[in-house]
Scaffold this motif. Structure first.
Motif, PDB file in Angstrom:
ATOM      1  N   CYS A  54      35.881  45.718  42.148  1.00 53.41           N
ATOM      2  CA  CYS A  54      36.684  44.382  42.417  1.00 53.41           C
ATOM      3  C   CYS A  54      38.076  44.946  42.855  1.00 53.41           C
ATOM      4  CB  CYS A  54      36.466  43.466  41.527  1.00 53.41           C
ATOM      5  SG  CYS A  54      37.270  43.733  40.050  1.00 53.41           S
ATOM      6  N   ALA A  55      38.782  44.065  43.096  1.00 52.25           N
ATOM      7  CA  ALA A  55      40.231  44.061  43.207  1.00 52.25           C
ATOM      8  C   ALA A  55      41.185  43.733  41.940  1.00 52.25           C
ATOM      9  CB  ALA A  55      40.680  43.348  44.519  1.00 52.25           C
ATOM     10  N   TRP A  56      40.696  43.365  41.091  1.00 53.41           N
ATOM     11  CA  TRP A  56      41.474  43.157  39.955  1.00 53.41           C
ATOM     12  C   TRP A  56      42.368  44.300  39.264  1.00 53.41           C
ATOM     13  CZ3 TRP A  56      42.667  38.553  38.171  1.00 53.41           C
ATOM     14  CH2 TRP A  56      43.327  38.250  36.974  1.00 53.41           C
ATOM     15  N   THR A 223      31.274  37.874  36.483  1.00 50.00           N
ATOM     16  CA  THR A 223      30.398  38.736  37.477  1.00 50.00           C
ATOM     17  C   THR A 223      31.475  39.435  38.547  1.00 50.00           C
ATOM     18  OG1 THR A 223      28.669  37.321  37.238  1.00 50.00           O
ATOM     19  CG2 THR A 223      28.810  38.329  39.225  1.00 50.00           C
ATOM     20  N   ASN A 224      32.348  38.727  38.924  1.00 50.55           N
ATOM     21  CA  ASN A 224      32.960  39.258  40.217  1.00 50.55           C
ATOM     22  C   ASN A 224      34.283  39.983  40.145  1.00 50.55           C
ATOM     23  OD1 ASN A 224      30.881  38.470  41.842  1.00 50.55           O
ATOM     24  ND2 ASN A 224      31.584  36.397  41.917  1.00 50.55           N
ATOM     25  N   SER A 225      34.886  39.843  38.848  1.00 52.13           N
ATOM     26  CA  SER A 225      35.954  40.630  38.346  1.00 52.13           C
ATOM     27  C   SER A 225      35.874  40.718  37.004  1.00 52.13           C
ATOM     28  CB  SER A 225      36.944  39.859  38.964  1.00 52.13           C
ATOM     29  OG  SER A 225      37.352  38.530  38.618  1.00 52.13           O
ATOM     30  N   PRO A 226      34.939  41.418  36.288  1.00 55.68           N
ATOM     31  CA  PRO A 226      34.791  41.372  34.885  1.00 55.68           C
ATOM     32  C   PRO A 226      35.996  41.704  34.030  1.00 55.68           C
ATOM     33  CG  PRO A 226      32.855  42.370  35.893  1.00 55.68           C
ATOM     34  CD  PRO A 226      34.157  42.203  37.075  1.00 55.68           C
ATOM     35  N   ASP A 531      45.850  46.698  44.931  1.00 55.73           N
ATOM     36  CA  ASP A 531      44.905  45.513  44.103  1.00 55.73           C
ATOM     37  C   ASP A 531      45.346  44.019  44.508  1.00 55.73           C
ATOM     38  OD1 ASP A 531      46.766  44.983  42.115  1.00 55.73           O
ATOM     39  OD2 ASP A 531      46.432  46.403  40.915  1.00 55.73           O
ATOM     40  N   SER A 532      44.554  43.100  43.718  1.00 53.69           N
ATOM     41  CA  SER A 532      44.846  41.639  44.015  1.00 53.69           C
ATOM     42  C   SER A 532      46.164  41.475  43.724  1.00 53.69           C
ATOM     43  CB  SER A 532      43.899  40.879  42.975  1.00 53.69           C
ATOM     44  OG  SER A 532      43.247  39.882  43.548  1.00 53.69           O
TER      45      SER A 532
END
Ligand SMILES: Nc1nc2c(c(=O)[nH]1)N[C@H]1C(S)=C(S)[C@@H](COP(=O)(O)OP(=O)(O)OC[C@H]3O[C@@H](n4cnc5c(=O)[nH]c(N)nc54)[C@H](O)[C@@H]3O)O[C@H]1N2
Ligand SMILES: Nc1nc2c(c(=O)[nH]1)N[C@H]1C(S)=C(S)[C@@H](COP(=O)(O)OP(=O)(O)OC[C@H]3O[C@@H](n4cnc5c(=O)[nH]c(N)nc54)[C@H](O)[C@@H]3O)O[C@H]1N2
Ligand SMILES: [Mo]
Length: 766
Positions: A54-56, A223-226, A531-532
């Motif tokens: 992810c982008a976290w 789930t998507n940016s643990p 990143d985000s």
């Protein structure tokens, strides 16, 4: 992982031992017991590679390995020892492979050789790199107009590869850049600039340590940016209220056990996350947002009358915004019965949430696909911005708006020029730096590219990564469009559906992944990603490439550019690829915000691209932040016919977009299968059906095309009225290509009107 299909309650917190066990079994399944483990230790470290998950963002001082179950799966998937070789392709025809599931296709392993489609044998056969480049060049040169080719990007592409790619495509002569972000956060990129002058978030990771309150709309961090769970857990432990709006009671929004915390792990304790989790109806967010703001506006009026102090931040509103009067009128005329009906929430619940928000001096508002992938995704985002602006929650420490991006570099790709609607300033800087005239006309996004392909107006489709054929809506319509093309080309790491939904000629070009050593004429290279939270940092692979025939994405672009443009090109492609520092120098020359790029990228942790909104400088035509209106309450009015349900499509805990890691979804209690429909018991009963029944899902539309998926099992779930959910991409055939947000062209993946009917006998056994 094959597991016996079953549905059962999952009572564990998110994270915890279940997460560690899951990683272990994924490493074993990919045959990588030791290498995988050392690879994991280099992930998101100052000297390592950026996680392709992810982008976290990463914490500033990454001293020890930050464990992330889904990051580990993404790595295991890339460093697998399985190989998808020419022998594999010789064994299986493309027609046969078309019958495989997405899970089986990617389980074939890493692609090892460039391959080309051979119609006579219906197989992919090996081709040399130079011949592949010559094939692409031949097709592109033969087009009567460069705008008849489409150039897709998926958001894993590095800044360096993306910049070279857009340079080639613009020198070739088009702005046709359909991009995965057109299906993702485009509503942010289009909606937010009208509100606050910038299409990105305004918070940094540090703000989570300073905030008093966190609101999360339509996002599933566990789930998507643990890695976001670390911030949420710390905030929760400081007593910061976290309020979520989601039709699902997502497990990680409830409770989390931190795998890096020995006490929680050994004592089997966990940290509660959300103080309140409001199960909003699918598509009910505008109603919630207006409800929250209505409480604030009306109580503000009251408290000011009583001289007990304002609730809205009037200094900020007067100094920095436009439109407050009209917004107040809109909120006052919106009635509670309408808000309750469309949101599915009671007035008292919305009031309670509003009071928490009003008490906070600093609030962060987070959101994801639950807000953007709607017919009015951009409007959703703008109403969310209003919520922030009314309390001055933009441009101060510990506060801000926080869109959680998807792919690890989807934001960076946009920053360095992957856009179908380039600004004249950017085109002029690009043209004057390199000495050519870029095309000025706007190009195609995903939806308009598919439409042009369907009409036969686009003839060539090139994809830099991704799996567009599975990610897009309306497969029966859109797959026919792909099959009619003259050429499809995919730069990929794994075999996927898009390779099988191909044009008359087709190429698969295998490339290096993030974890792999990228050696060019000038030595070993690093790439960079954003990143985000707009932090740009370097990423350097350290594994031996999966095959000696792989090339890096920049090298592939350069090869195609040389073959296609030949002497007419003004770019030194070879020089740029020999040393990526030269690409970064060019990026800096075109985009002044990258000043000192090559030096700053060498500082561990990288650097922050400044955001004007964070400084309260508003890059809007009015020079202010704009409180924008949305007329009405719902994205689409509820159909009169109560038989019709709003279907939302979601990711399981074991998938990365179209990559399915396993058939299970641990946190939601689904094991060994994905053909399920989450729906309330009441809605099941209302239709005279029973839990466990098999049903077909049929889209409600008026264009005469029947869109259906078959044989889904009804799973009774605590879910709001008139709403249901199933997995992406299995439900993509249900989304009409025409069902998109007219502002941002984001497909309405999270608001599809459907009917359910008992499965036809022929489809009962799948
Ligand atoms: N492991 C893993 N990580 C990923 C990805 C992945 O597939 N797997 N994908 C990456 C990408 S590209 C992206 S864009 C992000 C996606 O990350 P998320 O934004 O979390 O994406 P989704 O799982 O599609 O949906 C988000 C949440 O929205 C809720 N939701 C659905 N409809 C509505 C609605 O109408 N209103 C509200 N309020 N909520 C709703 C769903 O229940 C779900 O919890 O994650 C990135 N990271
Ligand atoms: N119904 C529904 N549809 C959706 C969504 C939804 O929530 N619901 N979400 C949408 C969203 S948010 C997104 S972002 C899109 C995702 O759309 P895409 O980005 O197009 O799809 P992915 O599944 O991420 O792509 C997976 C493929 O990428 C390739 N790949 C992996 N790593 C690399 C690499 O390093 N380089 C290259 N060149 N290739 C690589 C592999 O071959 C793999 O098969 O789907 C959208 N579609
Ligand atoms: Mo995404």
């Amino acid at each position: 992982m094959s597991e016996k299909p079953r549905i059962r309650r999952y009572d564990e917190p998110a994270g915890g031992w279940g997460a560690l066990w899951a990683v272990g079994s994924h490493l074993i399944e990919q045959d990588i017991p030791i290498k995988g483990a050392t690879t994991l230790l280099r992930m998101n470290q100052p000297e390592g590679f950026d996680c392709p998950g992810c982008a976290w963002p990463d914490p500033k001082h990454t001293s020890s390995f930050e464990f992330c179950e889904n990051g580990a799966k993404a790595i295991a998937w890339e460093v697998t020892t399985k190989r998808c070789t020419p022998e594999f392709f010789a064994e299986h025809s493309v027609t046969d492979l078309g019958g495989w599931s997405d899970y089986q296709l990617e389980m074939a392993g890493r692609l090892t050789h460039p391959m080309t489609y051979d119609a006579a044998s219906d197989r992919y056969v090996p081709i040399g790199w130079d011949d592949a480049f010559a094939t692409i060049a031949r097709h592109l040169i033969a087009l009567p107009d460069p705008n008849m080719a489409e150039f897709y990007t998926s958001g894993r592409t590095s800044n360096e590869a993306a910049f070279l790619y857009q340079l080639f495509v613009r020198e070739f002569g088009t702005n046709n850049f359909p991009d995965c972000s057109n299906m993702c956060h485009e509503a942010t990129s289009v909606g937010l600039p009208q509100s606050i002058g910038v299409g990105k978030g305004t918070v940094l990771l540090e703000d989570f340590d300073k905030t008093d309150c966190i609101f999360i709309f339509g996002q599933n961090p566990g789930t998507n940016s643990p890695r976001m769970m670390t911030s949420l857990r710390d905030a929760s432990r400081r007593g910061v209220p976290i309020i979520s709006f989601n039709p699902f009671r997502e497990r990680a929004l409830e409770r989390f056990q931190a795998p890096q915390n020995p006490v929680e792990m050994l004592s089997l304790t966990s940290t509660p996350i959300s103080e309140a989790l409001h199960q909003v109806r699918v598509g009910g967010d505008i109603a919630v947002l207006k409800g929250l703001m209505k409480v604030m506006v009306e109580e503000d009026e009251q408290t000011r009358k009583e001289n007990t102090g304002p609730i809205l931040d009037w200094d900020f509103i007067r100094g920095h915004t436009t439109g407050v009067e009209a917004l107040i009128v809109d909120l006052k005329t919106t009635t509670w019965p309408d808000i309750e009906a469309r949101s599915g929430l009671q007035r008292s619940a919305i009031e309670e949430a509003a009071h928490i928000y009003m008490r906070a001096q600093r609030a962060i508002v987070v959101y994801g696909m639950g807000l953007t992938q709607h017919r009015h995704g951009a409007r959703n985002v703008q109403q969310l911005a209003n919520l922030c602006l009314l309390r001055g929650n933009i441009g101060k420490d510990g506060a801000g708006i926080c869109p959680v991006r998807g792919h690890s570099n989807v934001q960076g790709d946009r920053t360095v020029g992957i856009t179908e609607i380039p600004t004249p300033e950017f085109l002029s800087r690009l043209g004057s730096h390199f000495g050519f005239t870029p095309p000025q006309a706007h190009g195609h996004n995903v939806v308009t590219a598919l439409e042009a392909m369907g009409r036969g107006q686009s003839r060539v489709f090139f994809a830099m990564g991704g799996n567009i054929a599975a990610a897009i809506p309306d497969w029966q319509v859109t797959h026919a469009a792909f099959r009619g093309l003259d050429l499809t080309v995919h730069v990929s790491t794994k075999l996927n559906r898009s390779h099988l939904v191909h044009g008359k000629a087709a190429l698969i070009l295998p490339c290096l992944g993030r974890t792999e050593i990228d050696r060019q004429a000038g030595g070993r290279q690093s790439v960079s990603v954003e990143d985000s939270m707009s932090m740009v940092h370097a990423s350097r692979g350290m594994n031996r490439p999966a095959s000696e025939h792989l090339r890096s994405e920049p090298a592939i672009v350069a090869g195609i550019a040389r073959a296609t443009l030949g002497k007419r090109s003004v770019v030194d492609w070879e020089g740029m690829v020999a040393d990526y520092d030269r690409i970064r120098d060019a990026i800096e020359a075109v985009f002044p915000i990258f000043q000192g790029y090559n030096d700053r990228i060498r500082v561990p942790g990288g650097f922050h691209l400044t955001s004007m909104a964070r400084e309260r400088i508003w890059a809007t035509p009015s020079g202010k932040a704009n409180l924008l209106l949305y007329d009405g309450l719902s994205e689409d009015p509820d159909p009169e016919d109560a038989e019709i349900l709003w279907l939302t499509s979601v990711r399981s805990h074991d998938q990365y977009n179209t990559t399915i890691y396993s058939m299970s979804d641990r946190y939601r209690g689904v094991f060994g299968r994905r053909d399920v429909l989450f729906i309330s018991e009441a809605e099941i009963a209302r239709r005279g059906l029973s839990p466990g029944d098999r049903v077909d899902l049929v889209t409600e539309s008026s264009d005469g095309i029947e869109r259906a998926v078959h044989g889904f099992e009804l799973v009774p779930y605590a879910f709001p009225d008139r709403s249901c959910a199933a997995y992406y991409p299995e439900t993509n055939p249900l989304v009409p290509l025409g069902a998109y947000d007219p502002m941002s062209f984001t497909p309405s993946y999270k608001g599809i009107p459907i009917r359910i009917r008992r499965a036809q006998p022929a489809t009962e056994v799948r």
